[in-house]
Design a protein around this motif. Structure first.
Motif, mmCIF file in Angstrom:
data_model
loop_
_atom_site.group_PDB
_atom_site.id
_atom_site.type_symbol
_atom_site.label_atom_id
_atom_site.label_comp_id
_atom_site.label_asym_id
_atom_site.label_seq_id
_atom_site.Cartn_x
_atom_site.Cartn_y
_atom_site.Cartn_z
ATOM 1 N N LYS A 1 -7.699 -7.574 -4.090
ATOM 2 C CA LYS A 1 -7.319 -6.507 -3.158
ATOM 3 C C LYS A 1 -8.511 -6.102 -2.302
ATOM 4 O O LYS A 1 -8.382 -5.910 -1.094
ATOM 5 N N GLU A 2 -9.694 -6.011 -2.903
ATOM 6 C CA GLU A 2 -10.906 -5.679 -2.149
ATOM 7 C C GLU A 2 -11.283 -6.806 -1.201
ATOM 8 O O GLU A 2 -11.729 -6.558 -0.081
ATOM 9 N N ARG B 1 0.857 2.238 -8.620
ATOM 10 C CA ARG B 1 -0.527 2.166 -8.145
ATOM 11 C C ARG B 1 -1.295 1.102 -8.916
ATOM 12 O O ARG B 1 -2.048 0.325 -8.335
ATOM 13 N N TRP C 1 -2.132 -9.881 -4.843
ATOM 14 C CA TRP C 1 -2.929 -10.156 -3.643
ATOM 15 C C TRP C 1 -3.304 -11.621 -3.492
ATOM 16 O O TRP C 1 -3.643 -12.063 -2.388
ATOM 17 N N THR D 1 -0.189 -2.403 -7.813
ATOM 18 C CA THR D 1 -0.647 -2.819 -6.482
ATOM 19 C C THR D 1 -2.088 -3.302 -6.498
ATOM 20 O O THR D 1 -2.534 -3.908 -5.533
ATOM 21 N N SER D 2 -2.818 -3.061 -7.560
ATOM 22 C CA SER D 2 -4.192 -3.552 -7.662
ATOM 23 C C SER D 2 -4.285 -4.878 -8.405
ATOM 24 O O SER D 2 -5.365 -5.443 -8.523
ATOM 25 N N ASP E 1 -4.416 -8.672 -9.328
ATOM 26 C CA ASP E 1 -4.845 -9.860 -8.593
ATOM 27 C C ASP E 1 -3.682 -10.776 -8.253
ATOM 28 O O ASP E 1 -3.666 -11.398 -7.192
ATOM 29 N N ALA F 1 2.121 2.032 -3.508
ATOM 30 C CA ALA F 1 1.088 2.568 -4.394
ATOM 31 C C ALA F 1 1.144 4.087 -4.486
ATOM 32 O O ALA F 1 0.676 4.670 -5.470
ATOM 33 N N CYS G 1 0.827 -1.217 0.000
ATOM 34 C CA CYS G 1 0.000 0.000 0.000
ATOM 35 C C CYS G 1 0.857 1.262 0.000
ATOM 36 O O CYS G 1 0.488 2.263 -0.612
#
Length: 164
Positions: A97-98, A50, A59, A53-54, A56, A43, A40
């Protein structure tokens, strides 16, 4: 010898590159080795970081093996919510990430006597069990136990054993 190449003429300048010139896939490969808080922080560096870091793939390695089941439990808990309809849901089709962010929040289950969450820093799965959810074989008798209300406990209640 100078700083330039002897093959190039004096009028040709070296192009400058920056971190933003790195492909997102290369950045994502590095991010796989970082902890979630560090990801984070990265990002904030630039757009390429940024975006990486999103991804898949970054994460996926941070989620527990049974994350789909846990996400379904979290979605069911969110659906129960408080009835105002403003609860953010975590569907199994969300980006990872979510899902990670949602699973870091405590999720009650089993009539609110237990809750689980993912530890933000290392991704470990945590479980909290209320004393009311426990049954001690052979001596789960009110003569031996009393329930005490306390602010020190996550469930605001603990069991105390009486002297026998």
């Amino acid at each position: 010898m100078g700083t330039g190449s002897s093959l190039l003429g004096a009028d040709v300048e070296w192009g400058e590159t920056s971190l933003g010139d790195m492909p997102e896939s290369c950045v994502a490969a590095v991010l796989l080795h970082l902890d979630p808080p560090e990801i984070c922080q990265v990002a904030c560096l630039n757009r390429a970081f940024r975006g990486a870091t999103s991804a898949d793939c970054v994460w996926a390695g941070k989620l527990p093996a049974n994350y789909r089941y846990l996400a379904a439990l979290a979605a069911a808990a969110d659906d129960e919510g408080d009835g105002d309809g403003n609860v953010k849901r975590c569907s199994p089709l969300s980006i990872k990430k979510e899902i990670y962010a949602r699973l870091c929040r405590p999720t009650p289950f089993d009539a609110g006597t237990k809750e689980f969450w993912i530890e933000k820093n290392k991704g470990g799965l945590c479980l909290s069990i209320s004393s009311k959810a426990m049954a001690i074989t052979g001596i789960d008798d009110r003569r031996y136990w009393s329930h005490l209300v306390t602010e020190e406990s996550r469930s605001c209640e603990i069991r105390r054993i009486h002297n026998i």
